[in-house]
Design a protein around this motif. Structure first.
Motif, PDB file in Angstrom:
ATOM      1  N   UNK A  84      10.772 -33.597   8.335  1.00 21.27           N
ATOM      2  CA  UNK A  84      12.120 -33.155   7.974  1.00 21.27           C
ATOM      3  C   UNK A  84      13.016 -32.914   9.182  1.00 21.27           C
ATOM      4  N   UNK A  85      12.515 -33.167  10.385  1.00 24.12           N
ATOM      5  CA  UNK A  85      13.307 -32.947  11.595  1.00 24.12           C
ATOM      6  C   UNK A  85      13.526 -34.285  12.299  1.00 24.12           C
ATOM      7  N   UNK A  86      14.587 -34.407  13.096  1.00 27.69           N
ATOM      8  CA  UNK A  86      14.782 -35.659  13.831  1.00 27.69           C
ATOM      9  C   UNK A  86      13.720 -35.822  14.918  1.00 27.69           C
ATOM     10  N   UNK A  87      13.186 -37.026  15.044  1.00 28.74           N
ATOM     11  CA  UNK A  87      12.122 -37.302  16.014  1.00 28.74           C
ATOM     12  C   UNK A  87      12.556 -38.413  16.963  1.00 28.74           C
ATOM     13  N   UNK A  88      12.097 -38.311  18.201  1.00 30.06           N
ATOM     14  CA  UNK A  88      12.296 -39.379  19.171  1.00 30.06           C
ATOM     15  C   UNK A  88      10.935 -39.768  19.718  1.00 30.06           C
ATOM     16  N   UNK A  89      10.859 -40.954  20.289  1.00 30.81           N
ATOM     17  CA  UNK A  89       9.610 -41.450  20.845  1.00 30.81           C
ATOM     18  C   UNK A  89       9.750 -41.516  22.353  1.00 30.81           C
ATOM     19  N   UNK A  90       8.693 -41.126  23.035  1.00 35.81           N
ATOM     20  CA  UNK A  90       8.709 -41.207  24.491  1.00 35.81           C
ATOM     21  C   UNK A  90       7.344 -41.658  24.967  1.00 35.81           C
ATOM     22  N   UNK A  91       7.344 -42.350  26.086  1.00 37.54           N
ATOM     23  CA  UNK A  91       6.079 -42.745  26.697  1.00 37.54           C
ATOM     24  C   UNK A  91       5.929 -41.947  27.979  1.00 37.54           C
ATOM     25  N   UNK A  92       4.709 -41.613  28.291  1.00 37.35           N
ATOM     26  CA  UNK A  92       4.444 -40.783  29.456  1.00 37.35           C
ATOM     27  C   UNK A  92       3.623 -41.587  30.437  1.00 37.35           C
ATOM     28  N   UNK A  93       4.095 -41.654  31.659  1.00 32.47           N
ATOM     29  CA  UNK A  93       3.416 -42.422  32.692  1.00 32.47           C
ATOM     30  C   UNK A  93       3.049 -41.473  33.823  1.00 32.47           C
ATOM     31  N   UNK A  94       1.779 -41.174  33.965  1.00 29.11           N
ATOM     32  CA  UNK A  94       1.316 -40.231  34.983  1.00 29.11           C
ATOM     33  C   UNK A  94       0.634 -40.941  36.147  1.00 29.11           C
ATOM     34  N   UNK A  95       1.158 -42.055  36.550  1.00 29.44           N
ATOM     35  CA  UNK A  95       0.556 -42.802  37.648  1.00 29.44           C
ATOM     36  C   UNK A  95       1.409 -42.590  38.895  1.00 29.44           C
ATOM     37  N   UNK A  96       0.809 -42.026  39.928  1.00 30.14           N
ATOM     38  CA  UNK A  96       1.509 -41.749  41.170  1.00 30.14           C
ATOM     39  C   UNK A  96       0.840 -42.513  42.302  1.00 30.14           C
ATOM     40  N   UNK A  97       1.617 -42.879  43.293  1.00 30.05           N
ATOM     41  CA  UNK A  97       1.048 -43.524  44.464  1.00 30.05           C
ATOM     42  C   UNK A  97       0.431 -42.458  45.356  1.00 30.05           C
ATOM     43  N   UNK A  98      -0.831 -42.642  45.710  1.00 31.86           N
ATOM     44  CA  UNK A  98      -1.538 -41.646  46.505  1.00 31.86           C
ATOM     45  C   UNK A  98      -0.946 -41.569  47.902  1.00 31.86           C
ATOM     46  N   UNK A  99      -0.592 -42.702  48.477  1.00 27.09           N
ATOM     47  CA  UNK A  99      -0.038 -42.702  49.828  1.00 27.09           C
ATOM     48  C   UNK A  99       1.274 -41.933  49.878  1.00 27.09           C
ATOM     49  N   UNK A 100       2.069 -42.058  48.841  1.00 27.95           N
ATOM     50  CA  UNK A 100       3.356 -41.380  48.793  1.00 27.95           C
ATOM     51  C   UNK A 100       3.160 -39.865  48.765  1.00 27.95           C
ATOM     52  N   UNK A 101       2.203 -39.384  47.985  1.00 31.03           N
ATOM     53  CA  UNK A 101       1.933 -37.949  47.903  1.00 31.03           C
ATOM     54  C   UNK A 101       1.436 -37.430  49.250  1.00 31.03           C
ATOM     55  N   UNK A 102       0.589 -38.204  49.910  1.00 28.70           N
ATOM     56  CA  UNK A 102       0.070 -37.800  51.218  1.00 28.70           C
ATOM     57  C   UNK A 102       1.212 -37.700  52.226  1.00 28.70           C
ATOM     58  N   UNK A 103       2.121 -38.660  52.200  1.00 29.93           N
ATOM     59  CA  UNK A 103       3.258 -38.666  53.119  1.00 29.93           C
ATOM     60  C   UNK A 103       4.163 -37.464  52.869  1.00 29.93           C
ATOM     61  N   UNK A 104       4.415 -37.160  51.602  1.00 24.03           N
ATOM     62  CA  UNK A 104       5.278 -36.028  51.263  1.00 24.03           C
ATOM     63  C   UNK A 104       4.638 -34.721  51.713  1.00 24.03           C
ATOM     64  N   UNK A 105       3.332 -34.566  51.489  1.00 21.05           N
ATOM     65  CA  UNK A 105       2.667 -33.320  51.873  1.00 21.05           C
ATOM     66  C   UNK A 105       2.632 -33.159  53.395  1.00 21.05           C
ATOM     67  N   UNK A 106       2.439 -34.254  54.138  1.00 18.32           N
ATOM     68  CA  UNK A 106       2.444 -34.167  55.599  1.00 18.32           C
ATOM     69  C   UNK A 106       3.821 -33.755  56.111  1.00 18.32           C
ATOM     70  N   UNK A 107       4.868 -34.325  55.534  1.00 18.86           N
ATOM     71  CA  UNK A 107       6.222 -33.962  55.949  1.00 18.86           C
ATOM     72  C   UNK A 107       6.528 -32.510  55.619  1.00 18.86           C
ATOM     73  N   UNK A 108       6.042 -32.029  54.486  1.00 21.60           N
ATOM     74  CA  UNK A 108       6.288 -30.637  54.103  1.00 21.60           C
ATOM     75  C   UNK A 108       5.614 -29.687  55.091  1.00 21.60           C
ATOM     76  N   UNK A 109       4.375 -29.987  55.466  1.00 22.35           N
ATOM     77  CA  UNK A 109       3.667 -29.144  56.437  1.00 22.35           C
ATOM     78  C   UNK A 109       4.404 -29.154  57.771  1.00 22.35           C
ATOM     79  N   UNK A 110       4.847 -30.327  58.194  1.00 18.07           N
ATOM     80  CA  UNK A 110       5.558 -30.439  59.466  1.00 18.07           C
ATOM     81  C   UNK A 110       6.867 -29.647  59.428  1.00 18.07           C
ATOM     82  N   UNK A 111       7.593 -29.749  58.328  1.00 19.81           N
ATOM     83  CA  UNK A 111       8.855 -29.007  58.195  1.00 19.81           C
ATOM     84  C   UNK A 111       8.618 -27.503  58.167  1.00 19.81           C
TER      85      UNK A 111
END
Length: 133
Positions: A84-111
């Motif tokens: 009885x309520x309006x519904x929408x459809x969404x797809x969820x994509x939980x795939x992240x690049x590991x190298x990108x996360x490593x780069x972001x964490x290294x920059x955060x530590x450096x900052x």
């Protein structure tokens, strides 16, 4: 809703229901006078906040976009029509690049290290200025 999705998916594929009817609604019989206690349980309801996923089907690939001609979309559209309520459809994509996360964490530590160093340096120079005056 469950019957429509189960009919399409079959018995082997899995799906999760994230909403369960946990609140009971009571009702007194018609013609009953005021008072005399609470009525019997008539039905159960579920409080669903907006944006909550009701069904989760993990076997559908997130890379396949749900188009209007897709059979999965048609089945989910039929199931949404039962609600009885309006519904929408969404797809969820939980795939992240590991190298990108490593780069972001290294920059955060450096900052963070540079920030701490600058704060320490500013304290040293402020103390030196305060002592000389």
């Amino acid at each position: 809703m469950k019957q429509i999705i189960r009919k399409y998916l079959g018995k082997k594929k899995e799906y999760f229901i994230n909403v369960h009817a946990t609140y009971s609604v009571t009702k007194k019989p018609d013609g009953t006078k005021m008072g005399q206690g609470k009525g019997l349980i008539d039905y159960f309801v579920a409080r669903v906040p907006s944006g909550k996923a009701i069904f989760h089907i993990p076997t559908i690939s997130p890379f396949v976009s749900l188009g209007f001609d897709d059979s999965v979309y048609k089945v989910l559209k039929k199931a949404a029509a039962k609600v009885a309520i309006p519904c929408i459809f969404r797809s969820q994509n939980n795939i992240f690049k590991v190298n990108n996360i490593k780069y972001i964490s290294q920059n955060k530590v450096k900052n963070d290290q540079m920030k701490q160093f600058n704060q320490y340096r500013n304290k040293l120079f402020k103390r030196g200025d305060d002592q000389s005056s």
